[in-house]
Design a protein around this motif. Structure first.
Motif, mmCIF file in Angstrom:
data_model
loop_
_atom_site.group_PDB
_atom_site.id
_atom_site.type_symbol
_atom_site.label_atom_id
_atom_site.label_comp_id
_atom_site.label_asym_id
_atom_site.label_seq_id
_atom_site.Cartn_x
_atom_site.Cartn_y
_atom_site.Cartn_z
ATOM 1 N N ARG A 58 1.059 -1.190 0.103
ATOM 2 C CA ARG A 58 0.442 -0.187 -0.082
ATOM 3 C C ARG A 58 1.322 1.470 -0.222
ATOM 4 O O ARG A 58 0.534 2.169 -1.076
ATOM 5 C CB ARG A 58 -0.930 -0.416 0.830
ATOM 6 C CG ARG A 58 -2.074 -0.712 1.128
ATOM 7 C CD ARG A 58 -2.869 -0.866 2.575
ATOM 8 N NE ARG A 58 -3.315 0.259 2.600
ATOM 9 C CZ ARG A 58 -4.645 0.679 3.529
ATOM 10 N NH1 ARG A 58 -5.194 -0.430 3.814
ATOM 11 N NH2 ARG A 58 -4.931 1.961 3.489
ATOM 12 N N GLN A 59 2.180 1.697 0.854
ATOM 13 C CA GLN A 59 2.138 2.165 1.345
ATOM 14 C C GLN A 59 3.625 2.749 0.255
ATOM 15 O O GLN A 59 4.125 3.876 0.024
ATOM 16 C CB GLN A 59 3.042 2.529 2.682
ATOM 17 C CG GLN A 59 1.357 2.750 3.382
ATOM 18 C CD GLN A 59 2.512 2.217 4.996
ATOM 19 O OE1 GLN A 59 2.913 2.594 5.117
ATOM 20 N NE2 GLN A 59 1.452 2.437 5.288
ATOM 21 N N GLU A 60 4.781 1.095 -0.320
ATOM 22 C CA GLU A 60 6.157 1.490 -0.867
ATOM 23 C C GLU A 60 5.895 0.746 -2.210
ATOM 24 O O GLU A 60 6.561 2.148 -3.166
ATOM 25 C CB GLU A 60 6.994 0.661 -0.139
ATOM 26 C CG GLU A 60 6.711 1.244 1.388
ATOM 27 C CD GLU A 60 7.463 2.362 1.579
ATOM 28 O OE1 GLU A 60 7.648 2.947 1.072
ATOM 29 O OE2 GLU A 60 8.036 2.358 2.884
ATOM 30 N N VAL A 61 4.610 1.100 -2.720
ATOM 31 C CA VAL A 61 4.819 -0.321 -3.657
ATOM 32 C C VAL A 61 3.871 0.577 -5.616
ATOM 33 O O VAL A 61 2.459 0.616 -4.765
ATOM 34 C CB VAL A 61 5.168 -1.439 -3.883
ATOM 35 C CG1 VAL A 61 5.510 -2.045 -5.844
ATOM 36 C CG2 VAL A 61 5.695 -2.110 -3.009
ATOM 37 N N GLY A 62 4.108 1.145 -6.305
ATOM 38 C CA GLY A 62 2.832 0.710 -7.263
ATOM 39 C C GLY A 62 3.091 0.569 -8.199
ATOM 40 O O GLY A 62 4.457 -0.411 -9.010
ATOM 41 N N PHE A 63 2.051 0.183 -9.157
ATOM 42 C CA PHE A 63 1.994 -1.107 -10.254
ATOM 43 C C PHE A 63 1.204 -1.091 -10.927
ATOM 44 O O PHE A 63 -0.095 -0.070 -11.091
ATOM 45 C CB PHE A 63 1.569 -2.426 -9.220
ATOM 46 C CG PHE A 63 1.077 -3.325 -8.241
ATOM 47 C CD1 PHE A 63 2.220 -3.824 -7.965
ATOM 48 C CD2 PHE A 63 1.233 -2.768 -6.532
ATOM 49 C CE1 PHE A 63 3.272 -4.494 -7.128
ATOM 50 C CE2 PHE A 63 1.981 -3.735 -5.644
ATOM 51 C CZ PHE A 63 3.253 -4.502 -5.594
ATOM 52 N N VAL A 64 2.137 -1.217 -12.570
ATOM 53 C CA VAL A 64 1.174 -0.933 -13.209
ATOM 54 C C VAL A 64 1.271 -2.284 -14.468
ATOM 55 O O VAL A 64 2.456 -2.565 -14.109
ATOM 56 C CB VAL A 64 2.104 0.255 -14.173
ATOM 57 C CG1 VAL A 64 1.702 0.422 -15.607
ATOM 58 C CG2 VAL A 64 1.976 1.112 -13.957
ATOM 59 N N PHE A 65 0.679 -2.756 -14.662
ATOM 60 C CA PHE A 65 0.026 -3.986 -15.607
ATOM 61 C C PHE A 65 -0.400 -3.519 -16.121
ATOM 62 O O PHE A 65 -0.178 -2.816 -16.986
ATOM 63 C CB PHE A 65 -1.032 -5.141 -15.123
ATOM 64 C CG PHE A 65 -0.784 -5.288 -12.990
ATOM 65 C CD1 PHE A 65 -0.063 -5.685 -12.365
ATOM 66 C CD2 PHE A 65 -1.284 -4.649 -12.884
ATOM 67 C CE1 PHE A 65 0.265 -6.596 -11.352
ATOM 68 C CE2 PHE A 65 -1.046 -4.446 -11.301
ATOM 69 C CZ PHE A 65 -0.759 -5.718 -10.655
ATOM 70 N N GLN A 66 0.070 -5.091 -17.420
ATOM 71 C CA GLN A 66 -0.345 -5.047 -19.084
ATOM 72 C C GLN A 66 -1.220 -4.811 -19.737
ATOM 73 O O GLN A 66 -1.804 -4.041 -20.381
ATOM 74 C CB GLN A 66 0.435 -6.467 -20.283
ATOM 75 C CG GLN A 66 0.223 -6.251 -20.985
ATOM 76 C CD GLN A 66 0.460 -7.298 -21.894
ATOM 77 O OE1 GLN A 66 1.108 -8.598 -21.326
ATOM 78 N NE2 GLN A 66 -0.010 -8.135 -22.663
#
Length: 236
Positions: A87-95
């Motif tokens: 939640r606090q440290e990671v951003g995700f971008v998916f296909q």
């Protein structure tokens, strides 16, 4: 890119049991990821790159070995700690974008902003990715490229220290893909987020400061790129 290690992977393996067959998705993999770098992990399907990304993002745990983020041992973290990390440290971008279809573009980004203290402005973030006029549109009303721009805004609004991108151009045409890469490079440079892009598309690696090549579940080569290209100059 600084010399500070943000994430350290030490001798990690990942084994899956598929029926009666054991699959070694990752074999004895070690890697340091530096604060503020743009890293591309390159390899064909089945090379272990997405498994590695999932472990970096706290979505999966290694079978053996250790994962440290800013000195904290994630491989021994309880589920609550992993949830807080994601939640606090990671951003995700998916296909395939993974937007919530019943929420507008603005609401999708707002949902992510609500996970952290002191997020960026939702409207400013959508303006940054060129979608200020589409804030009230639902994903079904947006093109693939527009949906991926919303996905990048959703990831970046949290000001993540680590932005993980799994084949972010895989479902896009060439020109739209280059635009997405430019936005990711902008997040890296202007927010200082460490950006890791997983791809099978070799030319994309030209924009990275370091290139990690994977084959058959192992890192086969790590290349320092002293002259990264801007995405506009990359063709595939």
């Amino acid at each position: 890119m600084s010399n500070k290690v943000l994430m350290k992977l030490k001798g990690i393996t990942r084994t899956y049991l598929m029926g009666e067959v054991t699959v070694d998705a990752l074999k004895e993999t070690s890697l340091d990821i530096y604060e503020g770098e743009l890293l591309v992990i390159l390899g064909p399907s089945g090379s272990g790159k997405s498994t590695l990304l999932n472990i970096m993002g706290g979505m999966d745990l290694p079978s053996t070995g250790e994962v440290f983020f800013d000195g904290e041992n994630l491989s021994r973290a309880a589920e609550g700690q992993l949830t807080a990390y994601r939640r606090q440290e990671v951003g995700f971008v998916f296909q395939f974008y993974n937007l919530i279809p019943d929420l507008t573009a603005g609401e999708n980004v707002e949902l992510a902003a609500g996970l952290v203290e002191g997020p960026l402005s939702v409207t400013e973030m959508l303006k940054e990715v060129g979608l200020a006029t589409r804030i009230d549109h639902f994903p079904s009303q947006l093109s693939g490229g527009e949906q991926q721009r919303v996905a990048i805004a959703r990831a970046a609004v949290k000001k993540p220290r680590l932005l993980l991108c799994d084949e972010p151009t895989g479902a896009l045409d060439h020109l739209t893909g280059k635009l997405m890469l430019s936005l990711l490079q902008k997040v890296n440079r202007e927010q200082g987020s460490t950006v890791v892009i997983v791809t099978h598309n070799t030319p994309i690696s030209a924009m990275a400061q370091r290139i990690v090549r994977m084959s058959s579940g192992r890192i086969s080569e790590i290349i320092e790129n002293t002259s990264p290209l801007s995405p506009e100059r990359i063709d595939w």
